[in-house]
Design a protein around this motif. Structure first.
Motif, PDB file in Angstrom:
ATOM      1  N   ARG A   1       0.847  -1.180   0.000  1.00  0.00           N
ATOM      2  CA  ARG A   1       0.000   0.000   0.000  1.00  0.00           C
ATOM      3  C   ARG A   1       0.889   1.238   0.000  1.00  0.00           C
ATOM      4  O   ARG A   1       1.991   1.201   0.534  1.00  0.00           O
ATOM      5  CB  ARG A   1      -0.925   0.007   1.234  1.00  0.00           C
ATOM      6  N   THR A   2       0.383   2.324  -0.584  1.00  0.00           N
ATOM      7  CA  THR A   2       1.182   3.548  -0.670  1.00  0.00           C
ATOM      8  C   THR A   2       1.673   3.946   0.714  1.00  0.00           C
ATOM      9  O   THR A   2       0.874   4.180   1.626  1.00  0.00           O
ATOM     10  CB  THR A   2       0.356   4.700  -1.264  1.00  0.00           C
ATOM     11  N   PRO A   3       2.986   4.028   0.915  1.00  0.00           N
ATOM     12  CA  PRO A   3       3.511   4.323   2.245  1.00  0.00           C
ATOM     13  C   PRO A   3       3.619   5.824   2.506  1.00  0.00           C
ATOM     14  O   PRO A   3       3.572   6.645   1.590  1.00  0.00           O
ATOM     15  CB  PRO A   3       4.905   3.708   2.192  1.00  0.00           C
ATOM     16  N   LEU A   4       3.778   6.150   3.753  1.00  0.00           N
ATOM     17  CA  LEU A   4       4.205   7.477   4.178  1.00  0.00           C
ATOM     18  C   LEU A   4       5.722   7.402   4.320  1.00  0.00           C
ATOM     19  O   LEU A   4       6.244   6.491   4.969  1.00  0.00           O
ATOM     20  CB  LEU A   4       3.546   7.839   5.512  1.00  0.00           C
ATOM     21  N   VAL A   5       6.437   8.327   3.681  1.00  0.00           N
ATOM     22  CA  VAL A   5       7.903   8.291   3.705  1.00  0.00           C
ATOM     23  C   VAL A   5       8.419   9.193   4.820  1.00  0.00           C
ATOM     24  O   VAL A   5       8.104  10.377   4.888  1.00  0.00           O
ATOM     25  CB  VAL A   5       8.475   8.732   2.345  1.00  0.00           C
ATOM     26  N   ASN A   6       9.243   8.626   5.674  1.00  0.00           N
ATOM     27  CA  ASN A   6       9.810   9.330   6.814  1.00  0.00           C
ATOM     28  C   ASN A   6      11.336   9.171   6.772  1.00  0.00           C
ATOM     29  O   ASN A   6      11.842   8.138   7.196  1.00  0.00           O
ATOM     30  CB  ASN A   6       9.234   8.736   8.109  1.00  0.00           C
ATOM     31  N   SER A   7      12.087  10.084   6.134  1.00  0.00           N
ATOM     32  CA  SER A   7      11.686  11.460   5.922  1.00  0.00           C
ATOM     33  C   SER A   7      12.704  12.150   5.020  1.00  0.00           C
ATOM     34  O   SER A   7      13.772  11.624   4.736  1.00  0.00           O
ATOM     35  CB  SER A   7      11.635  12.200   7.266  1.00  0.00           C
ATOM     36  N   ILE A   8      12.330  13.385   4.608  1.00  0.00           N
ATOM     37  CA  ILE A   8      13.284  14.286   3.980  1.00  0.00           C
ATOM     38  C   ILE A   8      13.565  15.410   4.973  1.00  0.00           C
ATOM     39  O   ILE A   8      12.980  15.464   6.051  1.00  0.00           O
ATOM     40  CB  ILE A   8      12.748  14.861   2.649  1.00  0.00           C
ATOM     41  N   SER A   9      14.471  16.298   4.599  1.00  0.00           N
ATOM     42  CA  SER A   9      14.782  17.449   5.449  1.00  0.00           C
ATOM     43  C   SER A   9      15.369  18.539   4.554  1.00  0.00           C
ATOM     44  O   SER A   9      15.393  18.395   3.329  1.00  0.00           O
ATOM     45  CB  SER A   9      15.787  17.061   6.549  1.00  0.00           C
TER      46      SER A   9
END
Length: 269
Positions: free
Chosen positions: A91-99
């Motif tokens: 399933r489409t994930p939440l990406v953790n993280s950019i900065s």
């Protein structure tokens, strides 16, 4: 508010040991318990320092997905590990993280844009975490300039204002909250997320601090938080605060949580 379960994180000793030992039973039990407690996403972080983060993260993703249906929050600063994990999520994930760190955003943002994933963006850069609100707003603007250029709409960006541990910086909570308020005024479609338990590190009765901060952050517009959904007082505070703030239409979330046993009180007068 989106509840992101925090317990499958390789920085936690028990989870790190389970990843290293490929303890499927431990990982799957923790995944199921968090979902049963109300988690909308499960954060999966395999940064155990073993040098095998890619293999560890893929194993963790596959092990968790075998027993729960909620989407995952892929937690890694390693673009290779992130890419491999994104290739095996169901399933489409939440990406953790950019900065605001150039190397980090250059490596991970293209993966986010390609996948169409929402992403958590930390308000820090090569200089570390900015000490004041104005500096954090500046970092936020630069990050959002990059996400827009990459074709990621503001509503898929979850800004994490990075609340510093209050035991070492008594202004840490309010700097994070004010950063959220000012960025919301300038970028009304952007969302906000927090790693909530950072605020109470080093203090006694941490759950009380976490609960107080959650209530204030929700009032400031918090949309998601990485928390321990097994922390009953925190979950009680979440449902009640959303109700008070008018974020729970017809009180359905609160009453449903109560009826299903997700809201529990030690005593009722």
């Amino acid at each position: 508010m989106l509840i992101i379960g925090e317990k499958l994180n390789g920085t936690l000793k028990k989870t790190a040991a389970a990843i290293a030992a490929r303890d499927t039973a431990f990982v799957q039990d923790m995944a199921k318990r968090q979902v049963e407690a109300g988690a909308d996403y499960l954060d999966v972080n395999a940064g155990t320092g073993t040098g095998n983060e890619t293999l560890d993260l893929v194993w963790l993703v596959e092990t968790v997905q075998a027993v729960v249906e909620v989407p995952l929050c892929l937690d890694s600063a390693d673009a290779v590990a992130m890419k491999s994990a994104m290739e095996c999520v169901q399933r489409t994930p939440l990406v953790n993280s950019i900065s605001g760190e150039v190397k980090r955003i250059d490596a991970i943002l293209p993966l986010v844009a390609q996948q169409g994933s929402p992403v958590i963006a930390l308000l820090l850069d090569e200089g570390g975490i900015p000490p004041d609100v104005a500096s954090r707003i500046h970092v936020g603007r630069r990050i959002l300039e990059r996400t827009r250029q990459a074709g990621v709409p503001d509503e898929r960006v979850y800004i994490d204002p990075l609340a510093l541990t209050i035991s070492t910086n008594t202004e840490g909570a309010m700097i994070a909250i004010e950063s959220m308020r000012q960025l919301r005024q300038e970028f009304p479609e952007v969302k906000f997320s927090l790693g909530l338990s950072n605020i109470s590190f080093g203090l006694p009765a941490r759950t009380l601090v976490n609960q107080a901060f959650l209530a204030q952050a929700l009032a400031a517009g918090l949309d998601a938080a990485i928390i321990n959904p097994l922390e009953q007082g925190l979950m009680n505070m979440l449902y009640a605060t959303e109700l008070i703030l008018g974020r729970d239409r017809y009180c359905r979330r609160y009453t449903t949580a109560f009826r299903s046993g997700k809201i529990k009180l030690e005593s009722q007068a």
